[in-house]
Design a protein around this motif. Sequence first.
Motif, short mmCIF file in Angstrom:
data_model
loop_
_atom_site.label_atom_id
_atom_site.label_comp_id
_atom_site.label_asym_id
_atom_site.label_seq_id
_atom_site.Cartn_x
_atom_site.Cartn_y
_atom_site.Cartn_z
N LEU A 45 39.83 29.80 39.36
CA LEU A 45 40.77 30.72 40.01
C LEU A 45 40.56 32.17 39.58
CD1 LEU A 45 43.98 28.50 39.53
CD2 LEU A 45 42.30 28.44 41.39
N HIS A 46 39.43 32.45 38.98
CA HIS A 46 39.19 33.84 38.54
C HIS A 46 37.70 34.13 38.65
CE1 HIS A 46 40.40 37.13 35.39
NE2 HIS A 46 39.61 37.60 36.32
N LEU A 47 37.31 34.68 39.81
CA LEU A 47 35.90 34.91 40.09
C LEU A 47 35.71 36.27 40.76
CD1 LEU A 47 35.24 31.37 41.60
CD2 LEU A 47 34.14 32.26 39.52
N HIS A 48 34.75 37.03 40.29
CA HIS A 48 34.48 38.37 40.83
C HIS A 48 33.18 38.37 41.63
CE1 HIS A 48 37.61 40.46 38.49
NE2 HIS A 48 37.39 39.52 37.59
N THR A 49 33.25 38.77 42.87
CA THR A 49 32.02 38.95 43.66
C THR A 49 31.48 40.37 43.41
OG1 THR A 49 32.95 39.99 45.63
CG2 THR A 49 33.11 37.58 45.50
N ASP A 101 38.67 39.54 43.24
CA ASP A 101 38.03 40.82 42.90
C ASP A 101 39.05 41.82 42.37
OD1 ASP A 101 35.22 40.59 43.46
OD2 ASP A 101 35.78 40.23 45.54
N HIS A 102 38.53 42.77 41.60
CA HIS A 102 39.40 43.83 41.06
C HIS A 102 39.96 44.67 42.20
CE1 HIS A 102 38.75 43.27 36.82
NE2 HIS A 102 37.43 43.28 36.96
N THR A 103 41.15 45.21 41.97
CA THR A 103 41.76 46.10 42.97
C THR A 103 41.78 47.54 42.45
OG1 THR A 103 43.88 45.33 42.12
CG2 THR A 103 43.11 44.36 44.19
N ALA A 133 42.98 38.26 44.61
CA ALA A 133 42.60 39.51 43.98
C ALA A 133 43.05 39.45 42.54
CB ALA A 133 43.26 40.69 44.68
N GLU A 134 42.40 40.22 41.68
CA GLU A 134 42.91 40.39 40.32
C GLU A 134 43.62 41.74 40.28
OE1 GLU A 134 40.13 40.45 37.03
OE2 GLU A 134 41.75 40.39 35.56
N LEU A 135 44.93 41.68 40.45
CA LEU A 135 45.73 42.91 40.54
C LEU A 135 45.93 43.52 39.16
CD1 LEU A 135 48.46 41.26 42.78
CD2 LEU A 135 46.58 42.71 43.59
N SER A 146 37.06 31.02 34.47
CA SER A 146 35.84 31.60 33.89
C SER A 146 35.90 33.12 33.82
CB SER A 146 34.61 31.18 34.72
OG SER A 146 34.61 31.85 35.98
N ASP A 147 36.60 33.78 34.76
CA ASP A 147 36.54 35.24 34.88
C ASP A 147 35.08 35.68 34.99
OD1 ASP A 147 37.16 37.92 34.97
OD2 ASP A 147 37.94 38.05 32.92
N ALA A 148 34.29 34.91 35.76
CA ALA A 148 32.86 35.18 35.85
C ALA A 148 32.60 36.43 36.70
CB ALA A 148 32.13 33.99 36.45
N HIS A 149 31.65 37.23 36.25
CA HIS A 149 31.18 38.38 37.00
C HIS A 149 29.72 38.18 37.43
CE1 HIS A 149 34.76 40.05 35.15
NE2 HIS A 149 34.66 41.12 35.90
N ARG A 150 29.08 37.18 36.84
CA ARG A 150 27.73 36.81 37.23
C ARG A 150 27.63 35.29 37.14
NH1 ARG A 150 24.67 40.75 34.32
NH2 ARG A 150 26.55 41.98 34.27
#
Length: 558
Positions: free
Chosen positions: A326-330, A359-361, A397-399, A513-517
């Motif tokens: 539930l925490h993934l950044h494209t 994604d970050h806002t 989104a990750e607000l 994961s809060d994965a960015h890659r």
Amino acid sequence: MPEHPKTRTSSDSSTPRQDLGEALWRLSDLVRADERSRSFRAKAYRRAVWSLDDLAPDLSDPSEMALSVPGIGPGVLRLIQEFRESGDLELLKRLEHLYPTESARIRRLPRMTPAILRALKGELGVDTSAELISAIEAGGVEALRGVGPATAERWAATLQLAPSTASISSFQAYVLADALGKHLIRHLGGTVHTAGAVRRGEEWVETVDLVSGIDEVAAGHEFLEGTAVAQFVGDGPTGEIVLQTHEAAAAKVHLVPPSELGGKLLEVTGPDKHAGPLLAGIDAEGLTESEIYERNGRHWVPPAARALDPEIAEKVVRNGQIKGDLHLHTDLSPDGRMSLYEIAAEATERGYEYILISDHTIGLRFGGLNSPGLERQRLLIEETRARFPDLLILQGAELNIDRDGSLDVDDEALGRLDLAIAGVHSNFDLDRFEQTARVLKALSHPAVRVLAHPTGRRIGNRPAIDLDIDAVIAAAVENHVALEVNGHRDRLDLSAEHAALAVAGGALLAANSDAHRIGEMGNVANSVATMQRAGIAASSVVNAMSVGAFREWAGVIG
Ligand SMILES: [Zn+2]
Ligand SMILES: [Zn+2]
């Protein structure tokens, strides 16, 4: 961590290669302290240390030979030649004079600069983190140019996070264990397994334990006595080889014939009260770790749960029970390095049933998506859904939680998201009342369903924000918000202690994961290990739910 300025007086038994290994590691730390940005030189010196074992112990290799060793270029070769001739490095002597001995630790403090580091050494005579703490308490540090009382106070708090000067954070320990393990395999063959505190997923590590199964144990022993990547200290009580690494922590390498690997791995992973009884009544020769459990009529227990009572340990959540992330950044996030397609492919590979793109806002210091950006993200998600019909891809989104608890995206745009996660990314220094009120307000917003990295801590680098954790847990329960256990090794946030409190208070957790890659999607395992340390079962983990149950919890229709 070494006491005062390290003198490279080579002991009787150490070779020039070993002394150079220590000198280059130290040089790498000091060059990093001396440069404002990421230093390629520092990286090259560090890499060279891992290459020195390919050279002769007296460093007498002809230059053509040395240059053929990966990791040794012309710059490092000049240092090798200088060290062979003089027993020292001019550059190192110069930098040691300018910077504190424990620069590796002090340099990482927030807002630290090379100029302040030089002032700490030159004006206040600070060499160690303990001396820096004393200087801060005496009021000398806040008077330095570029430092104020708030920064000095924060430094003292950050330095006091480490439980001892010999401990390194779980992230540093993991990196060190991984590098040392690969080094052993390259030189000795066989297999290497991380054990001890690192394998149990502890936050701070004083000893990195490795268990290696090799045919030639004696040859392995001889190699480690002469290695340049750590100092040989001696043999431990059970035949392990004790090393002092070039960082604060020690390392123990347990070399055994392959047939003894399973038993040794169980023993060294510990703790004794768990492993002792399992090994007591049987001959473990030739058995794998899980076969030893079987012989005892037990199921294998994940390492992180081994300090718990057996009944609890057997019921903890397992990696295989996680059904989504539930925490993934494209790459729509400013720091994201993976495409939505790559994420969906990896999620499918991992057997996930659903994912939340978060994604970050816009409110983030370095930027993020605004409302039109979220609309573009939606189109991309819709396209990708068509290519992965078996994966539920949710838009989120990750607000950012503003100082006053409001969110950085308007309600209309939030209403179009499937669900959102929210986190604190600024104003870490508020007092407990203001900090807690801010988080509680964010939790009460209907769009927010997961609180990301609730305390904002970075193990060893940033203290937790001052939160009334009981109030946050109660608000999470009331508002049906899951509390994240962030899987980044330097976060593990919530901690195991807080995660246990949250579950006892009736809250649900999210293993994220809060994965960015792509490589970081595996961070979920660190989150799961943290929950295992806390004795938490899958029934308390929101993303261990099947897709149907998760949809229902999240209120996602269609
Ligand atoms: Zn975040
Ligand atoms: Zn994030």
